[in-house]
Design a protein around this motif. Structure first.
Motif, mmCIF file in Angstrom:
data_model
loop_
_atom_site.group_PDB
_atom_site.id
_atom_site.type_symbol
_atom_site.label_atom_id
_atom_site.label_comp_id
_atom_site.label_asym_id
_atom_site.label_seq_id
_atom_site.Cartn_x
_atom_site.Cartn_y
_atom_site.Cartn_z
ATOM 1 N N UNK A 77 0.784 -1.255 -0.017
ATOM 2 C CA UNK A 77 0.161 0.073 0.051
ATOM 3 C C UNK A 77 0.949 1.278 0.130
ATOM 4 N N UNK A 78 1.873 1.169 0.750
ATOM 5 C CA UNK A 78 2.788 2.364 0.713
ATOM 6 C C UNK A 78 3.511 2.677 -0.331
ATOM 7 N N UNK A 79 4.083 1.492 -1.172
ATOM 8 C CA UNK A 79 4.734 1.314 -2.213
ATOM 9 C C UNK A 79 3.890 2.233 -3.379
ATOM 10 N N UNK A 80 2.367 1.789 -3.424
ATOM 11 C CA UNK A 80 1.508 2.322 -4.358
ATOM 12 C C UNK A 80 1.144 3.857 -4.302
ATOM 13 N N UNK A 81 1.439 4.355 -3.100
ATOM 14 C CA UNK A 81 1.292 5.664 -2.478
ATOM 15 C C UNK A 81 2.512 6.479 -2.671
ATOM 16 N N UNK A 82 3.155 6.868 -3.886
ATOM 17 C CA UNK A 82 4.334 7.174 -4.109
ATOM 18 C C UNK A 82 4.509 8.690 -3.675
ATOM 19 N N UNK A 83 3.442 9.368 -3.695
ATOM 20 C CA UNK A 83 3.133 10.911 -3.386
ATOM 21 C C UNK A 83 3.513 10.929 -1.698
ATOM 22 N N UNK A 84 2.916 10.017 -1.061
ATOM 23 C CA UNK A 84 3.123 9.915 0.490
ATOM 24 C C UNK A 84 4.566 9.548 0.980
#
Length: 72
Positions: free
Chosen positions: A49-56
């Motif tokens: 999930x974190x990998x897919x939210x590159x902006x975060x």
């Protein structure tokens, strides 16, 4: 790859520390797991999930001093 020399103890200068804080706070807050296997599965899905939210992730680890040091 470029090595950046940091003081011996400087967690505030290590952006990965902040990434782990985010992971613990958002994905593992008040959770109890039945087994190490279920913990690992939860960790895998959380990291994905974190990998897919590159902006975060970028907002957590791409501090200006780091970007500037890498571009020198």
């Amino acid at each position: 790859m470029k090595l950046l020399h940091l003081p011996p103890y400087s967690p505030e200068l290590n952006p990965v520390e902040h990434l782990w804080d985010e992971l613990r706070e958002k994905y593992f807050h008040n959770k109890v797991f039945d087994s190490i296997f279920s913990l690992e599965k939860h960790l895998e899905s959380s990291l994905l999930s974190m990998e897919l939210d590159q902006q975060k992730v970028r907002s957590i680890v791409a501090w200006p001093w780091i970007i500037n040091a890498l571009l020198k």
